[in-house]
Design a protein around this motif. Sequence first.
Motif, PDB file in Angstrom:
ATOM      1  N   ASN A  19      -7.280   0.991  -2.126  1.00 54.77           N
ATOM      2  CA  ASN A  19      -7.219  -0.474  -2.050  1.00 54.77           C
ATOM      3  C   ASN A  19      -8.582  -1.153  -1.915  1.00 54.77           C
ATOM      4  O   ASN A  19      -8.651  -2.359  -1.744  1.00 54.77           O
ATOM      5  CB  ASN A  19      -6.319  -0.882  -0.869  1.00 54.77           C
TER       6      ASN A  19
ATOM      7  N   LYS B  40      -2.455   4.945   6.869  1.00 53.90           N
ATOM      8  CA  LYS B  40      -3.239   3.784   6.441  1.00 53.90           C
ATOM      9  C   LYS B  40      -4.615   4.227   5.958  1.00 53.90           C
ATOM     10  O   LYS B  40      -5.111   3.782   4.927  1.00 53.90           O
ATOM     11  CB  LYS B  40      -3.360   2.779   7.587  1.00 53.90           C
TER      12      LYS B  40
ATOM     13  N   SER C 181      -2.890  -1.452   2.747  1.00 54.69           N
ATOM     14  CA  SER C 181      -2.876  -0.068   3.247  1.00 54.69           C
ATOM     15  C   SER C 181      -1.899   0.092   4.400  1.00 54.69           C
ATOM     16  O   SER C 181      -1.144   1.077   4.459  1.00 54.69           O
ATOM     17  CB  SER C 181      -4.288   0.335   3.684  1.00 54.69           C
TER      18      SER C 181
ATOM     19  N   TYR D  76      -4.420   5.602   2.479  1.00 54.39           N
ATOM     20  CA  TYR D  76      -4.201   4.597   1.437  1.00 54.39           C
ATOM     21  C   TYR D  76      -5.417   3.696   1.206  1.00 54.39           C
ATOM     22  O   TYR D  76      -5.530   3.064   0.161  1.00 54.39           O
ATOM     23  CB  TYR D  76      -2.998   3.711   1.790  1.00 54.39           C
ATOM     24  N   TYR D  77      -6.293   3.617   2.177  1.00 55.03           N
ATOM     25  CA  TYR D  77      -7.394   2.656   2.158  1.00 55.03           C
ATOM     26  C   TYR D  77      -8.276   2.798   0.919  1.00 55.03           C
ATOM     27  O   TYR D  77      -8.632   1.802   0.289  1.00 55.03           O
ATOM     28  CB  TYR D  77      -8.220   2.817   3.431  1.00 55.03           C
TER      29      TYR D  77
END
Length: 171
Positions: free
Chosen positions: A81, A74, A24, A77-78
């Motif tokens: 992931n 970040k 991320s 994006y976490y």
Amino acid sequence: MAVKLIASDLDGTLLDTVPANAASYRAALEEMDFTVTDEYYAASCNGGHYTRFLRPLMGGDPCDADVERVHDLKKQYYAANMDIARKNEALFVILEALRPTHYLAVITTGSRQNATEMLDHFHCTDWFDLILTQEDVVNNKPDPEGYLKAMAHFGVDAAHTMIFEDSATGL
């Protein structure tokens, strides 16, 4: 009734989120023309607060707004992931055995958003009586404020508290 406290770090301890965090942050940093390897993230960033470890990755002296931008990216994006994170099955066995007589708390330098998303992803949010994140303390790890706050919340002293950590920062 719980009479003792078990407090656990989240990233790297309760859950192996290092790969998810590294991926991320890498995606977020790449949007700003920087990058980080998984190895560097694991060795130098994991367990630390983003305001400290992002600056060297961004040339040493980025403006605060750019650091916050990377951190916000970040967090976006976490969610994508989370499947590469892994549950610490051994620690969950210990927690399950001690739940009847212990309060359980998560203390993390991570954001509330990422912590609750990850705990929800692994269906374990309801295991914890308290979740403290970077938004709940003035001083992040290595300052013990989060752990002291959890002890005060439950009225439990250090002699009746067990802490699980994985990083030098947390220790």
